[in-house]
Design an enzyme around this catalytic site. Structure first.
Site, short mmCIF file in Angstrom:
data_model
loop_
_atom_site.label_atom_id
_atom_site.label_comp_id
_atom_site.label_asym_id
_atom_site.label_seq_id
_atom_site.Cartn_x
_atom_site.Cartn_y
_atom_site.Cartn_z
CE LYS A 116 40.26 47.55 42.41
NZ LYS A 116 41.12 48.59 42.97
CG ASP A 130 42.62 46.12 45.18
OD1 ASP A 130 42.68 47.35 45.29
OD2 ASP A 130 41.86 45.43 45.90
P1 NDP Z 1 47.22 43.85 50.47
O1 NDP Z 1 46.69 42.56 49.98
O2 NDP Z 1 48.64 44.17 50.28
O3 NDP Z 1 46.89 44.01 52.03
C1 NDP Z 1 45.59 43.96 52.51
C2 NDP Z 1 45.62 43.98 54.03
O4 NDP Z 1 44.30 44.13 54.52
C3 NDP Z 1 46.16 42.69 54.63
O5 NDP Z 1 46.78 42.99 55.85
C4 NDP Z 1 44.89 41.87 54.83
O6 NDP Z 1 44.98 40.88 55.84
C5 NDP Z 1 43.92 42.94 55.26
N1 NDP Z 1 42.55 42.53 54.89
C6 NDP Z 1 42.11 42.18 53.65
N2 NDP Z 1 40.83 41.83 53.69
C7 NDP Z 1 40.46 41.95 54.99
C8 NDP Z 1 39.25 41.71 55.67
N3 NDP Z 1 38.14 41.29 55.03
N4 NDP Z 1 39.23 41.96 57.01
C9 NDP Z 1 40.35 42.40 57.65
N5 NDP Z 1 41.52 42.60 57.05
C10 NDP Z 1 41.57 42.40 55.74
O7 NDP Z 1 46.29 44.98 49.80
P2 NDP Z 1 46.58 46.52 49.60
O8 NDP Z 1 47.37 47.05 50.75
O9 NDP Z 1 47.07 46.73 48.23
O10 NDP Z 1 45.10 47.11 49.64
C11 NDP Z 1 44.47 47.51 50.87
C12 NDP Z 1 43.32 48.47 50.54
O11 NDP Z 1 43.83 49.60 49.80
C13 NDP Z 1 42.22 47.89 49.66
O12 NDP Z 1 40.99 48.47 50.01
C14 NDP Z 1 42.62 48.34 48.26
O13 NDP Z 1 41.50 48.38 47.38
C15 NDP Z 1 43.12 49.74 48.57
N6 NDP Z 1 44.02 50.34 47.59
C16 NDP Z 1 45.16 49.70 47.17
C17 NDP Z 1 45.99 50.32 46.25
C18 NDP Z 1 47.26 49.71 45.79
O14 NDP Z 1 47.93 50.33 44.95
N7 NDP Z 1 47.66 48.54 46.29
C19 NDP Z 1 45.66 51.64 45.69
C20 NDP Z 1 44.49 52.25 46.26
C21 NDP Z 1 43.70 51.60 47.15
P3 NDP Z 1 45.13 39.32 55.44
O15 NDP Z 1 46.57 39.18 55.05
O16 NDP Z 1 44.75 38.57 56.65
O17 NDP Z 1 44.18 39.09 54.29
#
Ligand code: NDP
Length: 449
Positions: free
Chosen positions: A122, A162
């Site tokens: 990662k 991510d």
């Molecule tokens: P994105 O960047 O597309 O979306 C993340 C979302 O979570 C946004 O709405 C963001 O809000 C919110 N967020 C991020 N940090 C925080 C925080 N500290 N507090 C509250 N809200 C938060 O990311 P993904 O959807 O790709 O990833 C989301 C999760 O899924 C992560 O844990 C990632 O590791 C996991 N994941 C992702 C995969 C992928 O293929 N994309 C695969 C497997 C797991 P804001 O816009 O305000 O930051």
């Protein structure tokens, strides 16, 4: 095991997220050691909790005002026992070595569960793409890759997206890698469809979570039909989980970002979901703008220092935390139970705190841990790598069907491993044990390296 954990804590006392991930794993795999005394002799825990390689580097870049900015880049190559390192890059101000190590550690076992030949890694940076122009993001990505390129490769280490790293960032990173190496290879996954990406990769993590949850329900002769679901986040995983729940007849009523959440009692239908997609992916706006378009919904700001998240207080059948780590604590879990939630399936990595998991366990809430439930993202990345090697592209239906089968398979692997160790129905124990045993056995086969 306690000694091993305290050595890890003493060595890097500030890495609390990494300690949390290792502690959970150690608790769950305890019975495996009773059956396999050679694991202790071979010090497999000490070896598996130590990254094979950690790369940290300076990323200087120039903003639109001509001001030099300096960020820090990371790549943790955790374990390559069953394949080349594989795992995403995260660009978010909270990124530090502890977070990257915890994500890399969990990725090792997640990748093992997919049954595809992928090790775990990662990376990322404390760079915040939010509010930055495309030009700034491009310059940052290019400088980031100007260092990372020497450590990665299609048979060595294959990063993906991510939090904060989507199609735009993958494009800029890939372009720079190609220029530096003068080769067009599948070194990154999540690429655009026109230049090597796989169909269904953008949807894979979110769809996969719902396929996994549907298997959990099916094991109890239930479906998503008519079920109300709470989803946190509004990014890649949240959007596609919502889409698949709607496809399966469920009702999604929440989305959030780091500022607040919306609650739409009427349910978020396909048209409203398309609005959220455009708002988040194209306009890069905030979720509060949803209520300007759909005034029937309610927006609530979330105080970052809150002791609970009101999103989890709404009555529902299912909950899917799809934002970030430790976003759902013990109080939230109690509120979910009070609101009638009987299934929690993690889209994000480690979103539930240990206290929350304890509450689910105590109240018989079905709990699908992220390292099993969100493995669909990396699984389709694995399929993207396979297509790149063969220089061909499978149709959408084929990739989707493979994803569905992989999630079904992971579900069975978890249940079988849990049952083998007398913990019937415990998906967390099953995921940890099955993922761990496969990696450890591969390490032992390959000797002390
Ligand atoms: P994105 O960047 O597309 O979306 C993340 C979302 O979570 C946004 O709405 C963001 O809000 C919110 N967020 C991020 N940090 C925080 C925080 N500290 N507090 C509250 N809200 C938060 O990311 P993904 O959807 O790709 O990833 C989301 C999760 O899924 C992560 O844990 C990632 O590791 C996991 N994941 C992702 C995969 C992928 O293929 N994309 C695969 C497997 C797991 P804001 O816009 O305000 O930051």
């Amino acid at each position: 095991m306690e000694n091993i954990l305290s050595t890890i804590v003493q060595r890097d006392p500030h890495e609390k997220e990494f300690h949390q991930a290792v502690r959970e794993m150690l608790q769950m795999v305890r019975p495996v050691f009773e059956r396999n005394p050679e694991y202790r002799r071979e010090a497999v825990l000490e070896r598996i909790a130590e990254p094979e390689r950690v790369i940290m580097f300076r990323v200087p870049w120039m903003d639109d005002q001509g001001q030099v900015q300096v960020n820090r880049g990371y790549r943790v190559e955790m374990n390559s026992a069953i394949g080349p390192y594989k795992g995403g890059l995260r660009f978010h101000p909270s990124v530090n070595l502890s977070i990257v190590k915890f994500l890399a550690f969990d990725q090792v076992f997640k990748n093992s569960l997919t049954t595809l030949p992928m090790g775990g890694g990662k990376g990322g940076s404390d760079f915040n793409p939010k509010g930055r122009s495309d030009g700034e993001v491009m310059r940052f990505c290019q400088t980031f890759m100007a260092e990372l390129f020497r450590h990665i490769g299609p048979d060595t280490d294959i990063p993906a997206g991510d939090i904060g790293v989507g199609a735009r960032e993958i494009g800029y990173l890939f372009g720079m890698y190609k220029k530096l190496r003068n080769e067009f290879t599948g070194v990154l996954t999540g690429k655009s469809l026109d230049w090597g990406g796989s169909l269904v990769r953008p949807e894979a993590a979110g769809y996969g979570v719902v396929y996994f949850a549907a298997e959990m329900l099916a094991a109890r002769s239930e479906t998503f039909e008519g079920k109300t679901c709470l989803i946190s986040g509004a990014g890649n995983v949240a959007q596609h989980a919502a889409e698949k729940i709607i496809d399966l007849g469920g009702r999604v009523v929440t989305f959030s970002d780091s500022s607040g959440y919306i609650f739409d009692e009427q349910g978020i239908d396909r048209e409203k979901l398309a609005f959220v997609r455009h708002l988040k992916n194209i306009l890069r706006g905030r979720i509060r703008e949803y209520v300007e378009k759909y005034p029937g919904a309610v927006y609530t700001e979330i105080d970052p220092d809150r002791d609970h998240n009101p999103l989890w207080s709404h009555a529902a059948d299912c909950a899917m935390p799809c934002a970030t780590e430790n976003e759902l604590n013990e109080k939230d879990a109690v509120n979910l139970v009070r609101g009638g939630v009987r299934l929690v399936c993690e889209g994000a990595n480690m979103p539930s705190t240990p206290g929350a998991i304890g509450v689910f366990d105590e109240h018989g809430v079905l709990f699908g841990p992220g390292k099993a439930a969100n493995a669909g993202g990396v699984a389709v990345s694995g399929l993207e790598m396979a297509q790149n090697s063969m220089r061909l592209r499978w149709p959408k239906e084929e990739v989707d069907e493979r994803l569905r089968q992989i999630m079904k398979n992971i579900h069975s692997i978890c249940l079988d491993a849990a049952a083998e160790y007398g913990m019937e129905g415990n998906y967390l124990a099953g995921a940890d044990i099955a993922g761990f045993v496969k990696v450890v056995n591969a390490m032992l086969d390959q000797g002390l390296v």
